[in-house]
Design an enzyme around this catalytic site. Sequence first.
Site, PDB file in Angstrom:
ATOM      1  N   SER A  30     167.267  71.045  32.403  1.00 34.49           N
ATOM      2  CA  SER A  30     167.520  71.684  33.698  1.00 34.49           C
ATOM      3  C   SER A  30     166.559  72.850  33.848  1.00 34.49           C
ATOM      4  O   SER A  30     166.332  73.589  32.904  1.00 34.49           O
ATOM      5  CB  SER A  30     168.946  72.215  33.768  1.00 34.49           C
ATOM      6  OG  SER A  30     169.851  71.225  33.390  1.00 34.49           O
ATOM      7  N   HIS A  61     169.251  62.288  38.895  1.00 29.63           N
ATOM      8  CA  HIS A  61     168.347  62.445  37.760  1.00 29.63           C
ATOM      9  C   HIS A  61     167.240  61.410  37.866  1.00 29.63           C
ATOM     10  O   HIS A  61     167.478  60.270  38.226  1.00 29.63           O
ATOM     11  CB  HIS A  61     169.118  62.292  36.428  1.00 29.63           C
ATOM     12  CG  HIS A  61     169.627  63.593  35.903  1.00 29.63           C
ATOM     13  ND1 HIS A  61     169.225  64.133  34.712  1.00 29.63           N
ATOM     14  CD2 HIS A  61     170.488  64.474  36.449  1.00 29.63           C
ATOM     15  CE1 HIS A  61     169.828  65.289  34.547  1.00 29.63           C
ATOM     16  NE2 HIS A  61     170.614  65.517  35.575  1.00 29.63           N
ATOM     17  N   HIS A  83     172.944  62.252  28.031  1.00 26.68           N
ATOM     18  CA  HIS A  83     173.847  63.178  27.342  1.00 26.68           C
ATOM     19  C   HIS A  83     175.026  62.417  26.755  1.00 26.68           C
ATOM     20  O   HIS A  83     175.501  61.442  27.337  1.00 26.68           O
ATOM     21  CB  HIS A  83     174.386  64.223  28.324  1.00 26.68           C
ATOM     22  CG  HIS A  83     173.334  65.054  28.989  1.00 26.68           C
ATOM     23  ND1 HIS A  83     172.732  64.666  30.167  1.00 26.68           N
ATOM     24  CD2 HIS A  83     172.771  66.233  28.655  1.00 26.68           C
ATOM     25  CE1 HIS A  83     171.844  65.591  30.523  1.00 26.68           C
ATOM     26  NE2 HIS A  83     171.845  66.550  29.622  1.00 26.68           N
ATOM     27  N   TYR A  85     177.997  63.502  26.731  1.00 30.93           N
ATOM     28  CA  TYR A  85     179.177  63.668  27.589  1.00 30.93           C
ATOM     29  C   TYR A  85     179.224  62.656  28.726  1.00 30.93           C
ATOM     30  O   TYR A  85     180.251  62.467  29.371  1.00 30.93           O
ATOM     31  CB  TYR A  85     179.275  65.098  28.145  1.00 30.93           C
ATOM     32  CG  TYR A  85     178.163  65.516  29.088  1.00 30.93           C
ATOM     33  CD1 TYR A  85     178.081  65.013  30.381  1.00 30.93           C
ATOM     34  CD2 TYR A  85     177.195  66.430  28.686  1.00 30.93           C
ATOM     35  CE1 TYR A  85     177.072  65.393  31.241  1.00 30.93           C
ATOM     36  CE2 TYR A  85     176.186  66.823  29.531  1.00 30.93           C
ATOM     37  CZ  TYR A  85     176.127  66.296  30.807  1.00 30.93           C
ATOM     38  OH  TYR A  85     175.111  66.672  31.644  1.00 30.93           O
ATOM     39  N   GLU A  86     178.099  61.990  28.989  1.00 29.49           N
ATOM     40  CA  GLU A  86     178.107  60.962  30.037  1.00 29.49           C
ATOM     41  C   GLU A  86     178.848  59.710  29.562  1.00 29.49           C
ATOM     42  O   GLU A  86     179.094  58.804  30.355  1.00 29.49           O
ATOM     43  CB  GLU A  86     176.679  60.577  30.410  1.00 29.49           C
ATOM     44  CG  GLU A  86     175.898  61.679  31.122  1.00 29.49           C
ATOM     45  CD  GLU A  86     174.438  61.286  31.337  1.00 29.49           C
ATOM     46  OE1 GLU A  86     174.176  60.376  32.127  1.00 29.49           O
ATOM     47  OE2 GLU A  86     173.571  61.892  30.671  1.00 29.49           O
ATOM     48  N   ALA A 113     168.981  73.719  29.269  1.00 28.84           N
ATOM     49  CA  ALA A 113     169.663  74.896  29.798  1.00 28.84           C
ATOM     50  C   ALA A 113     170.817  75.178  28.860  1.00 28.84           C
ATOM     51  O   ALA A 113     171.432  74.247  28.341  1.00 28.84           O
ATOM     52  CB  ALA A 113     170.182  74.626  31.204  1.00 28.84           C
ATOM     53  N   MET A 211     174.742  71.389  25.646  1.00 29.81           N
ATOM     54  CA  MET A 211     175.304  70.031  25.535  1.00 29.81           C
ATOM     55  C   MET A 211     174.235  68.968  25.273  1.00 29.81           C
ATOM     56  O   MET A 211     174.458  67.790  25.558  1.00 29.81           O
ATOM     57  CB  MET A 211     176.054  69.692  26.827  1.00 29.81           C
ATOM     58  CG  MET A 211     177.119  70.706  27.213  1.00 29.81           C
ATOM     59  SD  MET A 211     177.858  70.292  28.803  1.00 29.81           S
ATOM     60  CE  MET A 211     178.769  71.806  29.152  1.00 29.81           C
ATOM     61  N   SER A 212     173.079  69.392  24.781  1.00 24.60           N
ATOM     62  CA  SER A 212     172.013  68.390  24.570  1.00 24.60           C
ATOM     63  C   SER A 212     171.174  68.783  23.362  1.00 24.60           C
ATOM     64  O   SER A 212     171.614  69.525  22.489  1.00 24.60           O
ATOM     65  CB  SER A 212     171.126  68.313  25.815  1.00 24.60           C
ATOM     66  OG  SER A 212     170.366  69.506  25.956  1.00 24.60           O
ATOM     67  N   ASN A 235     173.223  81.229  31.943  1.00 27.07           N
ATOM     68  CA  ASN A 235     174.466  81.998  32.168  1.00 27.07           C
ATOM     69  C   ASN A 235     174.898  82.573  30.832  1.00 27.07           C
ATOM     70  O   ASN A 235     174.475  82.101  29.785  1.00 27.07           O
ATOM     71  CB  ASN A 235     175.565  81.052  32.677  1.00 27.07           C
ATOM     72  CG  ASN A 235     175.814  79.903  31.705  1.00 27.07           C
ATOM     73  OD1 ASN A 235     175.031  78.940  31.686  1.00 27.07           O
ATOM     74  ND2 ASN A 235     176.838  79.998  30.898  1.00 27.07           N
ATOM     75  N   HIS A 247     179.056  75.609  37.423  1.00 22.28           N
ATOM     76  CA  HIS A 247     177.837  74.805  37.294  1.00 22.28           C
ATOM     77  C   HIS A 247     176.784  75.285  38.306  1.00 22.28           C
ATOM     78  O   HIS A 247     175.590  75.266  38.021  1.00 22.28           O
ATOM     79  CB  HIS A 247     178.170  73.327  37.506  1.00 22.28           C
ATOM     80  CG  HIS A 247     176.973  72.434  37.424  1.00 22.28           C
ATOM     81  ND1 HIS A 247     176.208  72.309  36.273  1.00 22.28           N
ATOM     82  CD2 HIS A 247     176.372  71.635  38.343  1.00 22.28           C
ATOM     83  CE1 HIS A 247     175.209  71.466  36.499  1.00 22.28           C
ATOM     84  NE2 HIS A 247     175.276  71.045  37.746  1.00 22.28           N
TER      85      HIS A 247
HETATM   86  N1  HPA Z   1     177.744  76.050  27.747  1.00 25.53           N
HETATM   87  C1  HPA Z   1     177.323  74.807  27.458  1.00 25.53           C
HETATM   88  N2  HPA Z   1     176.274  74.248  28.054  1.00 25.53           N
HETATM   89  C2  HPA Z   1     175.635  74.951  28.994  1.00 25.53           C
HETATM   90  C3  HPA Z   1     176.030  76.241  29.352  1.00 25.53           C
HETATM   91  C4  HPA Z   1     177.151  76.817  28.693  1.00 25.53           C
HETATM   92  O1  HPA Z   1     177.575  77.961  28.938  1.00 25.53           O
HETATM   93  N3  HPA Z   1     175.174  76.661  30.319  1.00 25.53           N
HETATM   94  C5  HPA Z   1     174.282  75.658  30.524  1.00 25.53           C
HETATM   95  N4  HPA Z   1     174.553  74.614  29.714  1.00 25.53           N
END
Ligand code: HPA
Length: 273
Positions: A30, A61, A83, A85-86, A113, A211-212, A235, A247
Amino acid sequence: MKEIERIDRCASELKSRFGNLPDRAIILGSGLGDFADRLADAQALPYAEIEGFPRPTVEGHRGELIRGMLSGKPVLVMAGRFHYYEGHPLSTVVFPARVLARAGVKKLFITNAAGGVNTGFSPGDLMLISDHLNIAGTNPLMGDNLDELGPRFPDMSEVYDRDLRELAKNIAKRLGIELKEGVYAWGTGPSYETPAEVRMARALGADAVGMSTVPEAIAANHAGLKILGISLITNMAAGILDQPLHHREVVETAAKAARRFGALVEGILAEMP
Ligand code: HPA
């Protein structure tokens, strides 16, 4: 068909579609969605045109491999990753990295990200990944070992190549772009962490959570690739600031940092030996 045969069939397809394959590739996270616009002579190959290659499930995507030139050097860009989680099995998540390895790529630049766990970080920071923590409770190398790629019990003492890290720091300095450094912890997602999980990650030595990246890095390391990783801190992770996590915030910070992130990544890719 055996997994290694599926991987090799896609690798052959890549080589025949692109001719000579670059020795360096990047997985776009991202914030780097438009990175391929920096390439000269770009040539795109949608995943859908590679028989046996996984298909992206996330709407919007891109799902393509793009070959192009950056400062006169050929680069392969992977726009659209898979990912865990998908719902994909980890073998699918790491499939592209394995195909790249078998197609002759030697250096893999992985971007993402992430949420900042280190309280000295701020949203918009870039973090060079020095090492990772796998707190997802699973591993992409579980199951039959692919002996053609690497050993059953691969060494993980330097997943993120020391020389490439040094290069990244030097280029950041030269471009006047601040580059933090730290440990990236991988959780499965898709839920963000709880504040307690973020405190746990910090106590374990994490500076960022995401998450990746870790599955791909484990598989690429297994296959002998040199790896470089950079996270964009979009963040502060949950519980650090007294506000919920959206998000939307991740997407907005990623968009704001895109030029700076892209400039650094371009500089590094162009100067990788
Ligand atoms: N946690 C997990 N994955 C993320 C985050 C987060 O705070 N921000 C962007 N990807």
